[in-house]
Scaffold this motif. Structure first.
Motif, PDB file in Angstrom:
ATOM      1  N   HIS A  83      -0.236  -4.200  -6.101  1.00 12.59           N
ATOM      2  CA  HIS A  83      -0.121  -2.731  -5.226  1.00 12.59           C
ATOM      3  C   HIS A  83      -1.603  -1.978  -5.440  1.00 12.59           C
ATOM      4  CE1 HIS A  83       1.671  -1.726  -9.065  1.00 12.59           C
ATOM      5  NE2 HIS A  83       1.016  -0.873  -8.828  1.00 12.59           N
ATOM      6  N   MET A  84      -1.557  -1.293  -4.494  1.00  9.08           N
ATOM      7  CA  MET A  84      -2.708   0.058  -4.759  1.00  9.08           C
ATOM      8  C   MET A  84      -2.007   1.010  -4.227  1.00  9.08           C
ATOM      9  SD  MET A  84      -6.088  -1.104  -2.550  1.00  9.08           S
ATOM     10  CE  MET A  84      -6.332  -3.237  -3.003  1.00  9.08           C
ATOM     11  N   VAL A  85      -2.169   2.772  -5.007  1.00  3.57           N
ATOM     12  CA  VAL A  85      -1.451   4.156  -4.443  1.00  3.57           C
ATOM     13  C   VAL A  85      -2.331   4.932  -4.300  1.00  3.57           C
ATOM     14  CG1 VAL A  85       0.021   5.996  -5.454  1.00  3.57           C
ATOM     15  CG2 VAL A  85       0.369   3.425  -6.368  1.00  3.57           C
ATOM     16  N   VAL A  86      -2.376   5.476  -3.428  1.00  4.18           N
ATOM     17  CA  VAL A  86      -3.615   6.101  -2.778  1.00  4.18           C
ATOM     18  C   VAL A  86      -2.994   8.164  -3.090  1.00  4.18           C
ATOM     19  CG1 VAL A  86      -5.340   6.890  -1.384  1.00  4.18           C
ATOM     20  CG2 VAL A  86      -4.338   4.479  -1.700  1.00  4.18           C
ATOM     21  N   ASP A  87      -3.247   8.306  -3.536  1.00  2.95           N
ATOM     22  CA  ASP A  87      -3.084  10.419  -3.272  1.00  2.95           C
ATOM     23  C   ASP A  87      -3.714  10.548  -2.105  1.00  2.95           C
ATOM     24  OD1 ASP A  87      -5.615  10.859  -3.957  1.00  2.95           O
ATOM     25  OD2 ASP A  87      -4.897  11.636  -5.789  1.00  2.95           O
ATOM     26  N   PHE A  88      -3.641  12.145  -1.787  1.00  4.22           N
ATOM     27  CA  PHE A  88      -4.926  12.999  -0.627  1.00  4.22           C
ATOM     28  C   PHE A  88      -5.710  12.918  -0.253  1.00  4.22           C
ATOM     29  CE2 PHE A  88       0.042  14.840  -0.020  1.00  4.22           C
ATOM     30  CZ  PHE A  88       0.553  14.699   0.638  1.00  4.22           C
ATOM     31  N   GLY A  89      -6.411  12.613  -2.421  1.00  3.66           N
ATOM     32  CA  GLY A  89      -7.646  13.237  -2.274  1.00  3.66           C
ATOM     33  C   GLY A  89      -8.107  12.026  -2.144  1.00  3.66           C
ATOM     34  N   GLY A  90      -8.274  11.251  -2.443  1.00  2.00           N
ATOM     35  CA  GLY A  90      -8.497   9.951  -2.586  1.00  2.00           C
ATOM     36  C   GLY A  90      -9.139   9.117  -0.891  1.00  2.00           C
ATOM     37  N   THR A 132       7.166  15.705 -10.127  1.00  2.00           N
ATOM     38  CA  THR A 132       7.794  14.363  -8.962  1.00  2.00           C
ATOM     39  C   THR A 132       6.767  13.958  -7.788  1.00  2.00           C
ATOM     40  OG1 THR A 132       8.891  15.650  -7.707  1.00  2.00           O
ATOM     41  CG2 THR A 132       9.956  15.036  -9.331  1.00  2.00           C
ATOM     42  N   GLU A 133       7.057  12.682  -6.940  1.00  2.00           N
ATOM     43  CA  GLU A 133       5.974  12.644  -6.180  1.00  2.00           C
ATOM     44  C   GLU A 133       7.270  11.405  -5.121  1.00  2.00           C
ATOM     45  OE1 GLU A 133       2.532  10.516  -6.598  1.00  2.00           O
ATOM     46  OE2 GLU A 133       2.792  10.245  -9.612  1.00  2.00           O
ATOM     47  N   ARG A 134       7.011  11.401  -3.904  1.00  2.00           N
ATOM     48  CA  ARG A 134       7.572  10.456  -3.181  1.00  2.00           C
ATOM     49  C   ARG A 134       5.780   9.728  -2.229  1.00  2.00           C
ATOM     50  NH1 ARG A 134      12.515  13.429  -0.942  1.00  2.00           N
ATOM     51  NH2 ARG A 134      13.929  14.131  -2.603  1.00  2.00           N
ATOM     52  N   SER A 135       6.750   8.611  -2.262  1.00  2.00           N
ATOM     53  CA  SER A 135       5.809   7.436  -1.141  1.00  2.00           C
ATOM     54  C   SER A 135       5.517   8.296   0.212  1.00  2.00           C
ATOM     55  CB  SER A 135       6.361   5.870  -1.144  1.00  2.00           C
ATOM     56  OG  SER A 135       7.503   5.833  -0.837  1.00  2.00           O
ATOM     57  N   ASP A 136       4.995   8.802   0.528  1.00  2.00           N
ATOM     58  CA  ASP A 136       4.671   9.626   2.154  1.00  2.00           C
ATOM     59  C   ASP A 136       4.257   8.389   2.823  1.00  2.00           C
ATOM     60  OD1 ASP A 136       5.395  11.836   3.105  1.00  2.00           O
ATOM     61  OD2 ASP A 136       3.045  12.456   2.875  1.00  2.00           O
ATOM     62  N   LYS A 138      -5.976  19.034  -8.977  1.00  2.00           N
ATOM     63  CA  LYS A 138      -7.136  20.043  -8.383  1.00  2.00           C
ATOM     64  C   LYS A 138      -7.138  19.787  -7.192  1.00  2.00           C
ATOM     65  CE  LYS A 138     -10.958  22.646  -7.872  1.00  2.00           C
ATOM     66  NZ  LYS A 138     -12.533  23.393  -8.752  1.00  2.00           N
ATOM     67  N   GLU A 139      -7.685  18.463  -6.279  1.00  2.00           N
ATOM     68  CA  GLU A 139      -7.798  18.083  -5.886  1.00  2.00           C
ATOM     69  C   GLU A 139      -6.484  18.304  -4.010  1.00  2.00           C
ATOM     70  OE1 GLU A 139      -9.768  17.546  -1.958  1.00  2.00           O
ATOM     71  OE2 GLU A 139     -10.533  16.992  -3.330  1.00  2.00           O
ATOM     72  N   ASN A 140      -4.906  18.151  -4.979  1.00  2.00           N
ATOM     73  CA  ASN A 140      -4.179  18.075  -4.297  1.00  2.00           C
ATOM     74  C   ASN A 140      -2.970  18.898  -4.344  1.00  2.00           C
ATOM     75  OD1 ASN A 140      -4.343  14.580  -4.052  1.00  2.00           O
ATOM     76  ND2 ASN A 140      -3.899  14.343  -5.561  1.00  2.00           N
ATOM     77  N   ALA A 141      -3.701  19.585  -5.174  1.00  2.00           N
ATOM     78  CA  ALA A 141      -2.929  21.045  -5.438  1.00  2.00           C
ATOM     79  C   ALA A 141      -2.775  22.468  -4.168  1.00  2.00           C
ATOM     80  CB  ALA A 141      -3.352  21.906  -7.153  1.00  2.00           C
ATOM     81  N   ARG A 142      -3.204  22.158  -3.151  1.00  2.00           N
ATOM     82  CA  ARG A 142      -4.122  22.886  -2.072  1.00  2.00           C
ATOM     83  C   ARG A 142      -2.362  22.484  -1.222  1.00  2.00           C
ATOM     84  NH1 ARG A 142      -9.331  20.799  -0.142  1.00  2.00           N
ATOM     85  NH2 ARG A 142      -8.749  22.719   1.870  1.00  2.00           N
ATOM     86  N   TYR A 143      -2.303  21.503  -1.468  1.00  2.00           N
ATOM     87  CA  TYR A 143      -0.962  21.004  -0.453  1.00  2.00           C
ATOM     88  C   TYR A 143       0.547  21.091  -1.270  1.00  2.00           C
ATOM     89  CZ  TYR A 143      -5.640  18.728   1.110  1.00  2.00           C
ATOM     90  OH  TYR A 143      -6.278  17.924   1.731  1.00  2.00           O
ATOM     91  N   LEU A 159       0.720  -1.366   0.154  1.00  2.00           N
ATOM     92  CA  LEU A 159      -0.142   0.362  -0.245  1.00  2.00           C
ATOM     93  C   LEU A 159       0.593   0.977   0.166  1.00  2.00           C
ATOM     94  CD1 LEU A 159      -2.482  -1.068   2.891  1.00  2.00           C
ATOM     95  CD2 LEU A 159      -2.718  -1.880   0.278  1.00  2.00           C
ATOM     96  N   ILE A 160       0.270   2.179  -0.912  1.00  2.00           N
ATOM     97  CA  ILE A 160       1.944   2.970  -1.453  1.00  2.00           C
ATOM     98  C   ILE A 160       0.462   4.725  -1.135  1.00  2.00           C
ATOM     99  CG2 ILE A 160       3.473   4.614  -2.846  1.00  2.00           C
ATOM    100  CD1 ILE A 160       3.624   1.378  -4.058  1.00  2.00           C
ATOM    101  N   GLY A 161       1.267   5.132  -0.183  1.00  2.00           N
ATOM    102  CA  GLY A 161       0.501   6.628   0.365  1.00  2.00           C
ATOM    103  C   GLY A 161       1.613   7.723  -0.762  1.00  2.00           C
ATOM    104  N   SER A 162       0.647   8.163  -1.777  1.00  2.00           N
ATOM    105  CA  SER A 162       2.058   9.732  -2.607  1.00  2.00           C
ATOM    106  C   SER A 162       1.056  10.913  -2.209  1.00  2.00           C
ATOM    107  CB  SER A 162       1.164   9.607  -4.196  1.00  2.00           C
ATOM    108  OG  SER A 162       1.746  10.294  -5.119  1.00  2.00           O
ATOM    109  N   ASP A 163       2.787  10.981  -2.009  1.00  2.00           N
ATOM    110  CA  ASP A 163       2.760  12.921  -1.893  1.00  2.00           C
ATOM    111  C   ASP A 163       2.045  13.840  -3.334  1.00  2.00           C
ATOM    112  OD1 ASP A 163       4.714  13.231  -2.925  1.00  2.00           O
ATOM    113  OD2 ASP A 163       6.181  13.720  -1.015  1.00  2.00           O
ATOM    114  N   SER A 164       1.811  13.136  -4.283  1.00  2.00           N
ATOM    115  CA  SER A 164       1.490  13.812  -5.094  1.00  2.00           C
ATOM    116  C   SER A 164       0.867  15.527  -4.823  1.00  2.00           C
ATOM    117  CB  SER A 164       0.482  13.437  -6.428  1.00  2.00           C
ATOM    118  OG  SER A 164       0.247  13.896  -7.802  1.00  2.00           O
TER     119      SER A 164
END
Length: 402
Positions: free
Chosen positions: A184-191, A108-112, A97-102, A88-93
Motif C-alpha cells: 500500500h501507498m499513502v499520498v497526501d495533498f502536498g505529496g 483526523t483524516e479520511r481516504s479521499d 504546513k502544506e496541507n493546513a491551507r485546505y 493506493l490511498i489519497g489522504s485528506d490530512s
C-alpha cells in the motif's frame, strides 16, 4: 658525433622529438589514471549519496504492518503467484504546513481516494479500480489512534481510514473483495502536488469550463496543462462539474492518472536526468508505504514491472455501484457485476473496459448481460473459453476529451 650544423645528437636532437622522454610519459599516464580514478570515486560517492538520500525519503508504515500481522489468519491468501495488488490511498490530512491551507487540522483524516491497482503476473497490463469513498460496507473492528478498538459496523468506506488508518482500510478492502493486498501507498495533498510538478505538469482536456471556489480552481474549456495546485483542484473538485457526484470525480481522477501515466512513460521524463531525479525525489518524499516498498529498490522493482505496459493496457474503472437504497447520497455494490470483477482480479484473469454509453449508464446490468450472451458459443459447437468480461471504464491510451 655532430651533424652538418655542428649540433651534437644529430638531426633528432636538432629538430626536437615528437615524443616526450619515457619517464615523462609514464608520469603523465599515472596522473591521467589518478584523475580518472578520482572521477570514478567522486561519481560513485555522489551516486551513493543520492541513493541514500532518496532511500531515506520514504516513510515506512510499521504500525500498519504490525496490525495486519495480528490478523494474518483472517486475510485472503495469494490466489496467483507473481501477480500483485497495491492499494493506493489519497489522504485528506490537514496536518503539516502544506496541507493546513485546505482546512483546519482536527487530528483526523479520511481516504479521499482509494484505488486498487492490480498487476498481473505477466506484467502486460495494469488495472486500477476506484473504490467510492461513500460506498456502504462492513468495516471490521480496528485499532484506533488512541489505542482502543472501534466496533465492527456498516459504514461508508472512507471512515475505515479515519478509524484505523491504512491497516483498517486494507482489511476493509480485503473483506469487500476477497483480494489479498500485497502493498500500500499513502499520498497526501502536498505529496501529490510535488509529483505533478516534478514531471512538468500533466495535460488534460476539459469539455467545459471549471469554476470551483472550494477547490480553488478556475479553468477554460479545452486542452490544459495542470501543475501542482491546479492538478490537485482538478482531482478534488466535486460540485462544479456534472451532477456533483463522487462518481464523476473518480472519473476525472482516472482521466488525470491516465495522462500522468503517459507523461511518466514518455522519454521526456524517464530518459531525462534533469526530470527523473526531481520525480524520484518528489515520489520518495511524498509517500508512506508498507515495509516491502519502503526502499528505493522496492519502488524501482515496482516501476520496472509496469514501465513497458502499453498505455492502451493501463485500464481504469470504478467498482460497479449504484445509489444506496437507504440513502441515495451513499453507494452500494451492483451484483453480480462487482463479484465478477473481484473474481477476475483475484484469479489474475483478463478483463476489458469500454467508455460509458447512454445504455450502460441507464441500465448497466442489462447491457453487460446482453454482451455476455452475444459472446456465448453457439449451441452444439462444444465448449469454448469463457468470454472476457467488459466493464465501463477507460484506458491511459484514450485520446481527446472524455
Amino acid at each position: 658525433m655532430t651533424d652538418s650544423a655542428g649540433i651534437p645528437g644529430g638531426t633528432e636532437a636538432a629538430g626536437g622529438s615528437s615524443k616526450p622522454p619515457r619517464g615523462r610519459r609514464r608520469r603523465l599516464l599515472r596522473w591521467i589514471a589518478l584523475g580518472l580514478a578520482l572521477l570514478v570515486l567522486c561519481g560513485a560517492a555522489a551516486g551513493w549519496w543520492l541513493y541514500r538520500k532518496l532511500d531515506g525519503n520514504i516513510t515506512e508504515d510499521t504500525s500498519a504492518a504490525a496490525e495486519l500481522e495480528r490478523y494474518e489468519r483472517e486475510r485472503p491468501t495469494h490466489a496467483v503467484g507473481g501477480s500483485q495488488n497495491i492499494l493506493l490511498i489519497g489522504s485528506d490530512s490537514r496536518s503539516g504546513k502544506e496541507n493546513a491551507r485546505y482546512g483546519q487540522d482536527r487530528g483526523t483524516e479520511r481516504s479521499d481516494t482509494a484505488i486498487l491497482l492490480h498487476l498481473p503476473a505477466d506484467r502486460r497490463s495494469a488495472t486500477a479500480v476506484s473504490i467510492p469513498r461513500d460506498l456502504m460496507t462492513r468495516i471490521p473492528a480496528c485499532l484506533t489512534a488512541d489505542g482502543n478498538r472501534s466496533a465492527e459496523r456498516l459504514a461508508q468506506f472512507n471512515w475505515a481510514y479515519q478509524w484505523g488508518g491504512a491497516a483498517c482500510t486494507i482489511r476493509t478492502v480485503e473483506r469487500l473483495t476477497g483480494i489479498r493486498i500485497d502493498h500500500h501507498m499513502v499520498v497526501d495533498f502536498g505529496g501529490f502536488k510535488k509529483m505533478v510538478d516534478a514531471v512538468g505538469g500533466v495535460e488534460i482536456c476539459l469539455k467545459q469550463p471549471m469554476d470551483d471556489s472550494e477547490a480553488k480552481l478556475k479553468l477554460p474549456a479545452g486542452l490544459q496543462t495542470l501543475h501542482g495546485e491546479q492538478a490537485l483542484g482538478f482531482v478534488r473538485a466535486r460540485y462544479s462539474l456534472g451532477n456533483g457526484s463522487d462518481t464523476e470525480r473518480m472519473e476525472r481522477q482516472q482521466q488525470f492518472l491516465g495522462s500522468l501515466v503517459k507523461k511518466v512513460q514518455s522519454t521526456g521524463v524517464l530518459l531525462n536526468p534533469g526530470r527523473l531525479y526531481p520525480l524520484l525525489d518528489a515520489a520518495t518524499s511524498s509517500v508512506t508505504t508498507d515495509p516491502g516498498l519502503a526502499s528505493l529498490r522496492g519502488l524501482y522493482e515496482l516501476v520496472r514491472g509496469v514501465r513497458d505496459v502499453p498505455a492502451e493496457q493501463v485500464k481504469f474503472l470504478t467498482v460497479p455501484r449504484r445509489p444506496y437504497a437507504a440513502d441515495p447520497n451513499r453507494d452500494e455494490l451492483v451484483q453480480p457485476e462487482a463479484a465478477q470483477l473481484f473474481e477476475q482480479l483475484r484469479m489474475d484473469r483478463p478483463l476489458t473496459v469500454t467508455p460509458p454509453t447512454a445504455e450502460t449508464e441507464q441500465a448497466p446490468e442489462t447491457a453487460r448481460a446482453a454482451e455476455g450472451e452475444a459472446s456465448a458459443p453457439p449451441k452444439g459447437t462444444g465448449s469454448a473459453p469463457a468470454p472476457v468480461p467488459t466493464f465501463t471504464g477507460t484506458t491511459a491510451g484514450t485520446a481527446g476529451c472524455r
